[in-house]
Motif scaffolding. Sequence first.
Motif, PDB file in Angstrom:
ATOM      1  N   ALA A  27       0.876   4.237  -2.714  1.00 25.04           N
ATOM      2  CA  ALA A  27       0.860   5.915  -2.371  1.00 25.04           C
ATOM      3  C   ALA A  27       1.908   6.325  -2.983  1.00 25.04           C
ATOM      4  O   ALA A  27       1.777   7.473  -3.484  1.00 25.04           O
ATOM      5  CB  ALA A  27       0.492   5.772  -0.804  1.00 25.04           C
ATOM      6  N   MET A  54     -12.710  -2.695  -2.773  1.00 23.42           N
ATOM      7  CA  MET A  54     -13.353  -2.085  -3.668  1.00 23.42           C
ATOM      8  C   MET A  54     -13.299  -2.326  -5.236  1.00 23.42           C
ATOM      9  O   MET A  54     -14.016  -1.870  -6.115  1.00 23.42           O
ATOM     10  CB  MET A  54     -12.820  -0.650  -3.661  1.00 23.42           C
ATOM     11  CG  MET A  54     -13.143   0.172  -2.223  1.00 23.42           C
ATOM     12  SD  MET A  54     -12.396   1.614  -1.876  1.00 23.42           S
ATOM     13  CE  MET A  54     -13.608   2.691  -2.541  1.00 23.42           C
ATOM     14  N   PRO A  85      -2.536  10.582  -0.560  1.00 19.58           N
ATOM     15  CA  PRO A  85      -3.345  10.334  -1.726  1.00 19.58           C
ATOM     16  C   PRO A  85      -4.624   9.402  -1.120  1.00 19.58           C
ATOM     17  O   PRO A  85      -5.462   9.322  -1.746  1.00 19.58           O
ATOM     18  CB  PRO A  85      -2.425   8.925  -2.225  1.00 19.58           C
ATOM     19  CG  PRO A  85      -1.429   8.770  -1.262  1.00 19.58           C
ATOM     20  CD  PRO A  85      -1.189   9.952  -0.556  1.00 19.58           C
ATOM     21  N   ARG A  86      -4.640   9.162   0.225  1.00 15.81           N
ATOM     22  CA  ARG A  86      -5.799   8.582   0.823  1.00 15.81           C
ATOM     23  C   ARG A  86      -6.929   9.733   1.050  1.00 15.81           C
ATOM     24  O   ARG A  86      -7.709   9.356   1.501  1.00 15.81           O
ATOM     25  CB  ARG A  86      -5.292   7.966   2.179  1.00 15.81           C
ATOM     26  CG  ARG A  86      -5.333   6.386   2.091  1.00 15.81           C
ATOM     27  CD  ARG A  86      -4.798   6.082   3.435  1.00 15.81           C
ATOM     28  NE  ARG A  86      -3.615   5.219   3.385  1.00 15.81           N
ATOM     29  CZ  ARG A  86      -3.916   4.026   2.812  1.00 15.81           C
ATOM     30  NH1 ARG A  86      -5.122   3.452   2.683  1.00 15.81           N
ATOM     31  NH2 ARG A  86      -2.830   3.387   2.874  1.00 15.81           N
ATOM     32  N   ARG A  87      -6.558  10.813   1.272  1.00 17.49           N
ATOM     33  CA  ARG A  87      -7.455  11.997   1.343  1.00 17.49           C
ATOM     34  C   ARG A  87      -7.911  11.985   2.913  1.00 17.49           C
ATOM     35  O   ARG A  87      -9.105  12.302   3.076  1.00 17.49           O
ATOM     36  CB  ARG A  87      -8.536  12.165   0.451  1.00 17.49           C
ATOM     37  CG  ARG A  87      -7.789  12.388  -0.947  1.00 17.49           C
ATOM     38  CD  ARG A  87      -6.984  13.402  -1.356  1.00 17.49           C
ATOM     39  NE  ARG A  87      -6.438  13.674  -2.718  1.00 17.49           N
ATOM     40  CZ  ARG A  87      -7.167  13.980  -3.627  1.00 17.49           C
ATOM     41  NH1 ARG A  87      -8.296  14.231  -3.767  1.00 17.49           N
ATOM     42  NH2 ARG A  87      -6.388  13.978  -4.652  1.00 17.49           N
ATOM     43  N   PHE A 140      -5.783   4.943  -7.292  1.00 19.35           N
ATOM     44  CA  PHE A 140      -4.958   4.569  -5.861  1.00 19.35           C
ATOM     45  C   PHE A 140      -5.908   3.880  -4.944  1.00 19.35           C
ATOM     46  O   PHE A 140      -5.463   2.821  -4.369  1.00 19.35           O
ATOM     47  CB  PHE A 140      -4.611   5.848  -5.381  1.00 19.35           C
ATOM     48  CG  PHE A 140      -4.159   5.750  -4.048  1.00 19.35           C
ATOM     49  CD1 PHE A 140      -2.903   4.902  -3.576  1.00 19.35           C
ATOM     50  CD2 PHE A 140      -5.115   6.028  -3.066  1.00 19.35           C
ATOM     51  CE1 PHE A 140      -2.593   4.770  -2.210  1.00 19.35           C
ATOM     52  CE2 PHE A 140      -4.493   5.904  -1.571  1.00 19.35           C
ATOM     53  CZ  PHE A 140      -3.489   5.122  -1.303  1.00 19.35           C
ATOM     54  N   LEU A 141      -7.289   4.055  -4.826  1.00 21.70           N
ATOM     55  CA  LEU A 141      -8.076   3.594  -3.976  1.00 21.70           C
ATOM     56  C   LEU A 141      -8.232   2.283  -4.351  1.00 21.70           C
ATOM     57  O   LEU A 141      -8.276   1.131  -3.320  1.00 21.70           O
ATOM     58  CB  LEU A 141      -9.658   4.076  -3.891  1.00 21.70           C
ATOM     59  CG  LEU A 141      -9.809   5.610  -3.311  1.00 21.70           C
ATOM     60  CD1 LEU A 141     -11.139   5.858  -3.637  1.00 21.70           C
ATOM     61  CD2 LEU A 141      -9.505   5.659  -1.817  1.00 21.70           C
ATOM     62  N   VAL A 184       1.023  -1.297  -0.192  1.00 23.61           N
ATOM     63  CA  VAL A 184      -0.074   0.095  -0.030  1.00 23.61           C
ATOM     64  C   VAL A 184       0.884   1.140  -0.032  1.00 23.61           C
ATOM     65  O   VAL A 184       0.572   2.142  -0.744  1.00 23.61           O
ATOM     66  CB  VAL A 184      -0.880   0.079   1.248  1.00 23.61           C
ATOM     67  CG1 VAL A 184      -1.774   1.310   1.178  1.00 23.61           C
ATOM     68  CG2 VAL A 184      -1.868  -1.382   1.122  1.00 23.61           C
ATOM     69  N   GLY A 192      -7.475  15.424 -10.687  1.00 19.37           N
ATOM     70  CA  GLY A 192      -6.800  14.112 -10.346  1.00 19.37           C
ATOM     71  C   GLY A 192      -7.793  12.878  -9.792  1.00 19.37           C
ATOM     72  O   GLY A 192      -7.155  12.027  -9.304  1.00 19.37           O
ATOM     73  N   PHE A 223      -6.684   9.320  -8.125  1.00 21.40           N
ATOM     74  CA  PHE A 223      -7.265   9.018  -6.994  1.00 21.40           C
ATOM     75  C   PHE A 223      -8.049   7.749  -6.854  1.00 21.40           C
ATOM     76  O   PHE A 223      -7.853   6.799  -6.114  1.00 21.40           O
ATOM     77  CB  PHE A 223      -8.106  10.095  -6.524  1.00 21.40           C
ATOM     78  CG  PHE A 223      -8.777  10.023  -5.245  1.00 21.40           C
ATOM     79  CD1 PHE A 223      -8.339  10.044  -4.038  1.00 21.40           C
ATOM     80  CD2 PHE A 223     -10.434   9.874  -5.403  1.00 21.40           C
ATOM     81  CE1 PHE A 223      -9.254   9.504  -2.735  1.00 21.40           C
ATOM     82  CE2 PHE A 223     -10.935   9.274  -4.183  1.00 21.40           C
ATOM     83  CZ  PHE A 223     -10.329   9.427  -3.015  1.00 21.40           C
ATOM     84  N   GLY A 234     -12.774  12.464  -4.185  1.00 21.04           N
ATOM     85  CA  GLY A 234     -11.571  12.881  -4.834  1.00 21.04           C
ATOM     86  C   GLY A 234     -11.583  14.280  -5.173  1.00 21.04           C
ATOM     87  O   GLY A 234     -10.577  15.092  -4.976  1.00 21.04           O
ATOM     88  N   ALA A 288      -5.134   0.505  -2.824  1.00 13.68           N
ATOM     89  CA  ALA A 288      -4.888   0.482  -1.431  1.00 13.68           C
ATOM     90  C   ALA A 288      -6.243  -0.276  -0.736  1.00 13.68           C
ATOM     91  O   ALA A 288      -5.906  -0.768   0.212  1.00 13.68           O
ATOM     92  CB  ALA A 288      -5.109   1.837  -1.168  1.00 13.68           C
ATOM     93  N   TYR A 289      -7.286  -0.281  -1.509  1.00 15.50           N
ATOM     94  CA  TYR A 289      -8.455  -1.047  -0.590  1.00 15.50           C
ATOM     95  C   TYR A 289      -8.861  -2.028  -1.456  1.00 15.50           C
ATOM     96  O   TYR A 289     -10.138  -1.809  -2.315  1.00 15.50           O
ATOM     97  CB  TYR A 289      -9.559   0.081  -0.271  1.00 15.50           C
ATOM     98  CG  TYR A 289      -9.149   0.960   0.712  1.00 15.50           C
ATOM     99  CD1 TYR A 289      -9.008   0.931   1.934  1.00 15.50           C
ATOM    100  CD2 TYR A 289      -8.705   2.443   0.084  1.00 15.50           C
ATOM    101  CE1 TYR A 289      -8.605   1.718   2.765  1.00 15.50           C
ATOM    102  CE2 TYR A 289      -8.380   3.427   0.736  1.00 15.50           C
ATOM    103  CZ  TYR A 289      -8.083   3.083   2.218  1.00 15.50           C
ATOM    104  OH  TYR A 289      -7.570   4.252   2.945  1.00 15.50           O
ATOM    105  N   TYR A 292     -11.778  12.588   2.591  1.00 18.78           N
ATOM    106  CA  TYR A 292     -12.517  11.390   2.080  1.00 18.78           C
ATOM    107  C   TYR A 292     -13.975  11.223   2.632  1.00 18.78           C
ATOM    108  O   TYR A 292     -13.993  11.335   3.627  1.00 18.78           O
ATOM    109  CB  TYR A 292     -11.526  10.158   2.453  1.00 18.78           C
ATOM    110  CG  TYR A 292     -12.313   8.908   1.707  1.00 18.78           C
ATOM    111  CD1 TYR A 292     -11.793   8.634   0.502  1.00 18.78           C
ATOM    112  CD2 TYR A 292     -12.939   8.123   2.620  1.00 18.78           C
ATOM    113  CE1 TYR A 292     -12.647   7.665  -0.058  1.00 18.78           C
ATOM    114  CE2 TYR A 292     -13.736   7.019   1.985  1.00 18.78           C
ATOM    115  CZ  TYR A 292     -13.373   6.730   0.674  1.00 18.78           C
ATOM    116  OH  TYR A 292     -13.908   5.731  -0.132  1.00 18.78           O
TER     117      TYR A 292
END
Lengths: 230, 564
Positions: free
Chosen positions: A61, A127, B58-60, A119-120, A57, A112, A116, A192, A123-124, B379
């Motif tokens: 990032a 989703m 980037p996670r906001r 990235f989500l 992760v 962006g 974003f 985002g 990272a997750y 977020y």
Amino acid sequence: MRDKEPQPERSTGSTGSTGGTRGTGGDVTGTGFARRDVLRILAAAPLAVFTIACEDVDRAAQHASDSLAQAAKDGVPYTPQFYTAEEFALARVLADLVIPADERSGSASDAGVPEFLDFLMTAYPDMQEPMRTGLAWMNTASQSRFQKAFVDCAPEEQARLLDEIAYPKRAAASVKDGVTFFSRFRDLTASGFWSSRIGVKDLQYMGNVPQTAWNGCPPDALAKLGVSYT
Amino acid sequence: MPQRQTPYDVCIVGSGAGGAMTAHALTQAGANVIMLEAGAWWDNTKDSAMLKFPYDSPRRGASTTERPFGEFDACIGGWQVEGEPYTKADGTKFDWWRARMLGGRTNHWGRISLRFGPDDFRRKSLDGLGDDWPISYNDLAPYYDKVDQLIGIFGSRENLPNHPDGIFHQAPKPRCYELHVKRAADKMGIWCIPARLSVITQPLNGRAPCHYCGQCNRGCMTNSNFSSPNVLLFPAQKTGRLTITVNAMAREVATDARGLATGVHYIDKATGKDEFVAAKVVVLAASACESARILLNSRSARHPQGLANSSGVVGKYLTDTTGTDVAGFFPQLMDHVPHNCDGVGGGHIYMPWWLDNKKLNFPRGYHIEVWGGLGVPSYGFGGGIDGMPQSRGGGYGKALKDEYRRYYGSTIGFSGRGEQIPNADSYCELDPTVKDRYGIPVLRFHWKWQDHEYQQVRHMQETFRALIREMGGEPMGDMPTRERGYGIANGGAIIHELGCVRMGATAGASALNANCQAWDCKNLFVTDGGPFVSQADKNPTWTILALAWRTADYITQQRKAGAL
């Protein structure tokens, strides 16, 4: 450690739960509180064994911020980590349909948002599946209506399809999957966009700075509610 | 961890409010103290994410597994800690928050710092439910005063019954939307007064006053609020008498043939090795449930049911604060006036319990917290816009973009936080089979709300909805039904677990005496939320601090007398 679907930042009153609705967080009004029952959702999740390391992760990032910086610097395009090139193009088109540029600020892609979203997804990972199947649903639906991929449709055609799925309360049961996807996509796009520099400026947000004193809210904010300090 | 031949005077397990207060008072009094903390080091002045913008990440600002309240939140821990499971009996809904870092939950909390009132120590005498404490408000009052002066708190003198005033710094003025709330509350006869938070608004003991960035939860780089490392532990270290060992997961209190505590076994998380620290006195402050777990795991021939548990009450009478929330949408707040309404990191107003339970169908009260305003867009911003009252119900494009702008800052929320009465069905015990990654048996929770709590939460829901309407707003979401428990949060969810190692007047019915000293083991003390006999309609931290300081003074006095 692999992160589950994220929750918004919350300041802690006396900590604990907040009321809940649905979706990707739900902080329509920026109070700092999720109107989603974090606990209910966490309680429903099994005590999962997480397999993806924190470093993955962190790398994602780093990639996101490096790529954005690079792209800003010399125009090198962003290489998505999760999306295919076709998916990324569709996500970009959709995000800009959700939040277009107007007289006050730029569009979702200007802020962006496609990067974003990418990235989500990295990272997750929870989703990913709804995103992928949702984008596929969009193309299937546009093929059946217009015999074209969504990005190749004319603006009026895109609007006709979005009108079917963008209003959950009046949408037909036959497009339920599209409605679910688009509601989620709209929420993520809003996350985002409004948390970006462009979005924060657009909202004329004035906080997050140290102050030497707290003198209360200004007279025009008080007048709007008909309240005063005297 | 260097092995040491001479025992420390005191070994404290846990570095949160209770452990840090105990360490501060004991080191000031000359004791050599070692503290074990299960998590890693943390220093707000270096580690805080204060003043970061969400776009800096980037996670906001979204949550991570170890930071469920957002990536910028100071507190590392969560409802699930990797490798450290807990289990629940069939049908039990319970969430156990654990902090794993220096300072524990004092990195997390909302800084709401309320003294328990005189009635809160003698509830059984007043209404026949639960139990009385073996001490009174007067026993703790001098310690509340000392905590106010050492740590700092803002508030206002109100002279309200059972909501004792403290030694306060000036409270900040309410925000605009809070004045709107207060006007409605005044009209409805609900007391609405300045909040009481451990945030300093004037310099105190070398700490700078608040700079009003509204981010107490991220850890304050100027130490202007209370978290235990920067306010208690680092000053205590300056005495030269406090050793802090981090990444030390306590497993068991060791006892000798006489049944007295000799030290603590712990796992060094860096090496995975079992270690032992010898001490003349052991203080558990690992959190109510974790301290109970350590005691239950400390079985010996002298203490076959676990240490301090000849009464069988360790793990029993576990309580949490009751909680439910209602948000309202306010058309008059749409199209906000841009301004900075950050203030301190929490509400500037609150509503203490204002009614007489004799006239109600439930026995104990609650207080109300208020939230709203123009938070930093992060977020989650704009999520669920299609469900907002008076909205277009979704959509896209320019009209939607305008709608996001218009709704920013248009909700105000209310959270009720009330008193649960201890009951025999809410407790924790050792799971007979499950162990954590360190090989330590884990806790199994049992939980049941009683009708008292359901009726109280129902009253919260009705009150908040009435307040919202009085203010010209619209409650969001329907009133939760009886089947949904009127919206009551799960046990544990408010993160105010108390009890499990309760104090009492008699050895047969309690684990600790009136000095928080184990009846069964005179050199063992507990200074977290474990000793609490009951909750109150108030947050527990200030009482944990006052009680810990009082216990530390007792330890000092007993050490001087040669009794320990």
